[in-house]
Design a protein around this motif. Structure first.
Motif, PDB file in Angstrom:
ATOM      1  N   THR A  56      -2.286  -9.870  12.272  1.00 56.06           N
ATOM      2  CA  THR A  56      -1.521  -9.851  11.032  1.00 56.06           C
ATOM      3  C   THR A  56      -1.971 -10.965  10.098  1.00 56.06           C
ATOM      4  O   THR A  56      -2.141 -10.747   8.897  1.00 56.06           O
ATOM      5  CB  THR A  56      -0.019  -9.985  11.325  1.00 56.06           C
ATOM      6  OG1 THR A  56       0.386  -8.901  12.158  1.00 56.06           O
ATOM      7  CG2 THR A  56       0.787  -9.964  10.038  1.00 56.06           C
ATOM      8  N   GLY A  98       6.148   6.479   2.714  1.00 60.45           N
ATOM      9  CA  GLY A  98       5.805   5.059   2.724  1.00 60.45           C
ATOM     10  C   GLY A  98       4.934   4.629   3.878  1.00 60.45           C
ATOM     11  O   GLY A  98       4.595   3.453   4.000  1.00 60.45           O
ATOM     12  N   ASP A  99       4.554   5.537   4.757  1.00 59.21           N
ATOM     13  CA  ASP A  99       3.737   5.189   5.923  1.00 59.21           C
ATOM     14  C   ASP A  99       2.306   5.670   5.722  1.00 59.21           C
ATOM     15  O   ASP A  99       2.071   6.718   5.100  1.00 59.21           O
ATOM     16  CB  ASP A  99       4.304   5.832   7.193  1.00 59.21           C
ATOM     17  CG  ASP A  99       5.660   5.272   7.565  1.00 59.21           C
ATOM     18  OD1 ASP A  99       5.875   4.061   7.326  1.00 59.21           O
ATOM     19  OD2 ASP A  99       6.498   6.033   8.077  1.00 59.21           O
ATOM     20  N   PRO A 100       1.365   4.956   6.304  1.00 54.70           N
ATOM     21  CA  PRO A 100      -0.027   5.426   6.224  1.00 54.70           C
ATOM     22  C   PRO A 100      -0.220   6.702   7.030  1.00 54.70           C
ATOM     23  O   PRO A 100       0.538   7.004   7.951  1.00 54.70           O
ATOM     24  CB  PRO A 100      -0.815   4.266   6.846  1.00 54.70           C
ATOM     25  CG  PRO A 100       0.102   3.107   6.872  1.00 54.70           C
ATOM     26  CD  PRO A 100       1.480   3.663   6.987  1.00 54.70           C
ATOM     27  N   ILE A 157      -3.019   5.857   2.341  1.00 55.76           N
ATOM     28  CA  ILE A 157      -1.620   5.602   2.009  1.00 55.76           C
ATOM     29  C   ILE A 157      -1.368   6.021   0.565  1.00 55.76           C
ATOM     30  O   ILE A 157      -2.230   5.817  -0.319  1.00 55.76           O
ATOM     31  CB  ILE A 157      -1.233   4.119   2.218  1.00 55.76           C
ATOM     32  CG1 ILE A 157       0.278   3.953   2.110  1.00 55.76           C
ATOM     33  CG2 ILE A 157      -1.987   3.199   1.260  1.00 55.76           C
ATOM     34  CD1 ILE A 157       0.802   2.657   2.669  1.00 55.76           C
ATOM     35  N   ASP A 160      -3.890   0.689   9.955  1.00 56.50           N
ATOM     36  CA  ASP A 160      -2.466   0.984   9.856  1.00 56.50           C
ATOM     37  C   ASP A 160      -1.714  -0.206   9.265  1.00 56.50           C
ATOM     38  O   ASP A 160      -0.971  -0.069   8.284  1.00 56.50           O
ATOM     39  CB  ASP A 160      -1.922   1.324  11.256  1.00 56.50           C
ATOM     40  CG  ASP A 160      -0.456   1.732  11.208  1.00 56.50           C
ATOM     41  OD1 ASP A 160       0.013   2.136  10.131  1.00 56.50           O
ATOM     42  OD2 ASP A 160       0.216   1.653  12.252  1.00 56.50           O
ATOM     43  N   GLU A 161      -1.917  -1.386   9.828  1.00 53.40           N
ATOM     44  CA  GLU A 161      -1.189  -2.561   9.362  1.00 53.40           C
ATOM     45  C   GLU A 161      -1.637  -2.972   7.964  1.00 53.40           C
ATOM     46  O   GLU A 161      -0.812  -3.346   7.121  1.00 53.40           O
ATOM     47  CB  GLU A 161      -1.383  -3.720  10.345  1.00 53.40           C
ATOM     48  CG  GLU A 161      -0.481  -4.906  10.064  1.00 53.40           C
ATOM     49  CD  GLU A 161      -0.464  -5.912  11.192  1.00 53.40           C
ATOM     50  OE1 GLU A 161       0.252  -6.931  11.050  1.00 53.40           O
ATOM     51  OE2 GLU A 161      -1.157  -5.702  12.205  1.00 53.40           O
ATOM     52  N   ARG A 196      -0.158  -0.706   5.201  1.00 51.10           N
ATOM     53  CA  ARG A 196       1.270  -0.936   4.960  1.00 51.10           C
ATOM     54  C   ARG A 196       1.488  -2.113   4.010  1.00 51.10           C
ATOM     55  O   ARG A 196       2.473  -2.164   3.283  1.00 51.10           O
ATOM     56  CB  ARG A 196       1.988  -1.205   6.287  1.00 51.10           C
ATOM     57  CG  ARG A 196       2.075   0.012   7.180  1.00 51.10           C
ATOM     58  CD  ARG A 196       2.749  -0.294   8.506  1.00 51.10           C
ATOM     59  NE  ARG A 196       2.658   0.847   9.394  1.00 51.10           N
ATOM     60  CZ  ARG A 196       3.494   1.879   9.371  1.00 51.10           C
ATOM     61  NH1 ARG A 196       4.495   1.892   8.507  1.00 51.10           N
ATOM     62  NH2 ARG A 196       3.348   2.886  10.208  1.00 51.10           N
TER      63      ARG A 196
END
Length: 325
Positions: A7, A92-94, A125, A151-152, A155
């Motif tokens: 992250t 709102g999600d990939p 996205i 993915d992260e 977002r």
């Protein structure tokens, strides 16, 4: 610990992408710099930013940054993409697709479209924009082990892209205000000055000057509101009859239309049509036109020749009316 480290790496990458992008002056270059950083970080073959219009899209490839103006999306395919991206933006999600050929959630038409575009895997996205517009970032053919990072990252990316797109739209609006005549909506003298810097000197050119007769008399006798309507009516005729020409308002009652790469016969035919339209609508306009087979390095002589013809016609009109200049 691994998740936290990933992250932190992603956040640092996004911060660096924004920093790098904001060193650019042009808003299109800002967006290109941003998506190139994201695409390179994930090892994608291509990063594609879609902005809900056929002209606003940006494409970076691993082989080098390029503003992809030739990637034409057909109307039907664009409708499908818009619907898909809009649904994405709502949730709102990939969307992460490791294999587009075997994905059960993709419609056959979408699979066919992706196969023809050599899209084997996809991370994307959707982005909700003001005015019910839709944007989307799509990363094509990223390595399988990058799907988790994608993915992260996606977002967190949407809000950054929305900020950059809105900043671009604001800059475009400021630019348009600089080059648009606010009363009539046609281009202004600033736009004409800019236009002259990008002419093709080797193609034919035709210029039509239009000057409203008796605008001062209209203002004095009927008021400036009537004079403004006369100016707007004149601009509207020119816009509707221009047939590919560029219309500029260069003074209070003066307009010019410029055509590039126009045949001589067509040029004079269009000028005659404009003259007839003014007559039908009861608009008293002096016109002057000039055509040349090659524009040359400067269009100033062409503008001057058309302007001279217009003033000759205006002089003859004044003589008939007994008006002193």
């Amino acid at each position: 610990m691994h998740c936290n480290l990933q992250t932190m790496t992603i956040i640092k990458t996004l911060q660096e992408a924004v920093r790098q992008a904001m060193t650019k002056d042009d808003p299109d270059e800002v967006l290109m710099a941003f998506i190139s950083r994201i695409g390179a970080f994930l090892g994608a073959e291509k990063a594609f930013l879609f902005d809900d219009t056929p002209i606003h899209f940006y494409c970076w490839t691993a082989g080098g940054m390029a503003y992809d103006t030739k990637r034409i999306i057909q109307k039907d395919a664009r409708k499908r993409l818009r619907s898909w991206f809009k649904a994405m933006a709502r949730q709102g999600d990939p969307v992460l697709i490791a294999d587009t050929a075997s994905c059960p959630d993709l419609a056959p038409a979408m699979k066919k479209s992706m196969r023809s575009s050599s899209i084997h895997s996809l991370a994307a996205i959707g982005i909700s924009m003001p005015g019910n517009r839709v944007g989307a970032l799509s990363l094509e053919n990223i390595p399988p082990d990058a799907m988790g990072r994608a993915d992260e990252l996606l977002r967190l990316t949407g809000s950054f892209i929305l900020m950059l797109l809105r900043n671009r739209d604001h800059i475009y609006q400021l630019r348009n205000n600089r080059f648009i005549d606010q009363m009539t909506g046609v281009s202004n003298r600033n736009a004409l000055d800019a236009y002259q810097q990008h002419i093709n000197s080797q193609v034919s050119m035709g210029v039509l000057f239009a000057d409203i007769n008796n605008l001062k008399e209209t203002n004095d006798k009927q008021g400036h509101a009537s004079g403004d309507r006369l100016i707007c009516d004149t601009a509207l005729v020119l816009l509707k009859q221009r047939q590919g020409g560029e219309v500029f308002r260069i003074g209070g009652d003066e307009f010019v239309i410029i055509w590039q790469h126009i045949e001589e016969q067509k040029f004079y035919r269009v000028c005659c049509q404009i003259r007839r339209k003014f007559s039908v609508q009861g608009l008293n306009i002096a016109l002057g036109q000039h055509w040349v087979p090659e524009a040359g390095e400067s269009i100033a002589p062409i503008l001057q020749a058309a302007d001279k013809h217009m003033y000759e016609e205006k002089r003859r009109y004044h003589e008939r009316q007994g008006i002193r200049d």
